[in-house]
Write an enzyme that holds these catalytic residues in place. Sequence first.
Site, PDB file in Angstrom:
ATOM      1  N   LYS A 162      -2.662   6.748   1.133  1.00 33.93           N
ATOM      2  CA  LYS A 162      -2.513   7.149   2.536  1.00 33.93           C
ATOM      3  C   LYS A 162      -1.555   8.342   2.588  1.00 33.93           C
ATOM      4  O   LYS A 162      -0.389   8.193   2.951  1.00 33.93           O
ATOM      5  CB  LYS A 162      -1.998   5.971   3.363  1.00 33.93           C
ATOM      6  CG  LYS A 162      -2.439   6.021   4.818  1.00 33.93           C
ATOM      7  CD  LYS A 162      -2.150   4.706   5.520  1.00 33.93           C
ATOM      8  CE  LYS A 162      -2.458   4.770   6.986  1.00 33.93           C
ATOM      9  NZ  LYS A 162      -3.906   4.702   7.289  1.00 33.93           N
ATOM     10  N   GLU A 171     -16.240   6.684   4.686  1.00 33.18           N
ATOM     11  CA  GLU A 171     -15.320   6.383   5.780  1.00 33.18           C
ATOM     12  C   GLU A 171     -15.838   6.918   7.106  1.00 33.18           C
ATOM     13  O   GLU A 171     -16.577   7.899   7.160  1.00 33.18           O
ATOM     14  CB  GLU A 171     -13.949   7.003   5.510  1.00 33.18           C
ATOM     15  CG  GLU A 171     -13.274   6.401   4.308  1.00 33.18           C
ATOM     16  CD  GLU A 171     -11.844   5.983   4.577  1.00 33.18           C
ATOM     17  OE1 GLU A 171     -11.533   5.457   5.663  1.00 33.18           O
ATOM     18  OE2 GLU A 171     -11.030   6.194   3.669  1.00 33.18           O
ATOM     19  N   ARG A 176       0.830  -1.208   0.000  1.00 31.43           N
ATOM     20  CA  ARG A 176       0.000   0.000   0.000  1.00 31.43           C
ATOM     21  C   ARG A 176       0.862   1.255   0.000  1.00 31.43           C
ATOM     22  O   ARG A 176       0.531   2.244  -0.650  1.00 31.43           O
ATOM     23  CB  ARG A 176      -0.956  -0.011   1.196  1.00 31.43           C
ATOM     24  CG  ARG A 176      -1.965   1.140   1.152  1.00 31.43           C
ATOM     25  CD  ARG A 176      -3.024   1.009   2.223  1.00 31.43           C
ATOM     26  NE  ARG A 176      -2.454   1.112   3.553  1.00 31.43           N
ATOM     27  CZ  ARG A 176      -3.111   0.837   4.678  1.00 31.43           C
ATOM     28  NH1 ARG A 176      -4.365   0.419   4.620  1.00 31.43           N
ATOM     29  NH2 ARG A 176      -2.528   0.958   5.850  1.00 31.43           N
TER      30      ARG A 176
HETATM   31  C1  LIG Z   1      -4.992   3.955   7.568  1.00 35.99           C
HETATM   32  C2  LIG Z   1      -6.415   4.265   7.297  1.00 35.99           C
HETATM   33  C3  LIG Z   1      -7.456   3.335   7.498  1.00 35.99           C
HETATM   34  C4  LIG Z   1      -7.226   1.981   8.137  1.00 35.99           C
HETATM   35  O1  LIG Z   1      -6.370   1.155   7.419  1.00 35.99           O
HETATM   36  P1  LIG Z   1      -5.715  -0.101   8.144  1.00 35.99           P
HETATM   37  O2  LIG Z   1      -4.827  -0.670   7.107  1.00 35.99           O
HETATM   38  O3  LIG Z   1      -6.810  -1.018   8.503  1.00 35.99           O
HETATM   39  O4  LIG Z   1      -5.009   0.413   9.346  1.00 35.99           O
HETATM   40  C5  LIG Z   1      -8.742   3.686   7.131  1.00 35.99           C
HETATM   41  N1  LIG Z   1      -9.025   4.911   6.620  1.00 35.99           N
HETATM   42  C6  LIG Z   1      -8.064   5.834   6.432  1.00 35.99           C
HETATM   43  C7  LIG Z   1      -8.430   7.166   5.878  1.00 35.99           C
HETATM   44  C8  LIG Z   1      -6.733   5.552   6.769  1.00 35.99           C
HETATM   45  O5  LIG Z   1      -5.791   6.468   6.589  1.00 35.99           O
END
Ligand SMILES: *Cc1c(COP(=O)(O)O)cnc(C)c1O
Length: 340
Positions: free
Chosen positions: A185, A221, A83
């Site tokens: 991210k 989200e 990722r």
């Molecule tokens: C990091 C993140 C998540 C959760 O991802 P995980 O891989 O499960 O920790 C969900 N939403 C957003 C906006 C994030 O930045």
Amino acid sequence: MEKKVDIDWSNLSFGYMKTDFRYISRWKDGKWDDGQLTEDNVLHISEASTALHYGQQCFEGLKAYRTKDNKIQLFRPDENGKRLNRSCERVMMPEVPVEKFIDACKQVVKANEHFVPPYGSGATLYLRPFVIGVGDNLGVKPAPEFIFAIFCVPVGPYFKGGMAPVNFTTTDFDRAAPMGTGKAKVGGNYAGSLRPHEAAVKKGFADCIYLDPATHTKIEEVGAANFFGITKDDKFITPLSESILPSITKYSLMHIAKEYLKLEVLERDVLVDNLDEFKEAGACGTAAVITPIGGIEHQGNLHVFHSETEVGPVTKKLYDTLYGIQFGDVKAPEGWIYEV
Ligand SMILES: *Cc1c(COP(=O)(O)O)cnc(C)c1O
């Protein structure tokens, strides 16, 4: 002799603490150097770094868990590595080979072994990998140099006295555009979320729920976590959208729902006007694993799922299974656990 640290493991929160070592690697002239551990927790970078002006950066979050037999393990770090690279690709930063990423995670955990909380405390060692554009630059273009670094911090169990549902409210703000950077991210998605988060908290909610940016009719989200719902006929449903951050916890729960709980699993639209279809709902991510959603307020009405005070049985089973896998008490699917 093993080093000891004076930490009250049962009272840790999710906050910064300087641990002994962090990893840093620099990219210059087309390649990464070997990287090294350092005790210095301050970065010295050009004032003209793209990370500071144009948001050219991305990050990850994962945890190291101590098991009953005192081993330390990482949960699906290869997925975080992949990722990270998709995020890097989106904002034009060089990829970090996944083997380099996993090796760096292991180095950081090993060097800070005494900061990995004991089994049974519910606490973990949180790892924060990141890539930033650095070096002298002024125009809007990719940086000439990059840093890939990882630091770690022991963090407490998200739920001290057991899992408790919390309420959320929808927001009119968007965290990402339909074809923007929602899938990556990157820090830029977060700066814009600070205000809606603050507004939701002021109204007495845990966080805000973002609806799809194009039509504002579908749930995307829950703050910085993904949404899932359990329908009245026992299906595990989670939204499908280009602007959602693909949560590794979410994909792991989809697998657990299907293979361990024998539920039907579906990624599809979740209409905010059709929450009645769910008997339970939750938010998921690395930090909390699962946050049960008591209710969602939308346009003045609070829709309550299972209960505002009690965790639903399916949510509890999902949580216990994933938590058990992460701490080594439940057999993990092949390839999910990396021993440090
Ligand atoms: C990091 C993140 C998540 C959760 O991802 P995980 O891989 O499960 O920790 C969900 N939403 C957003 C906006 C994030 O930045």
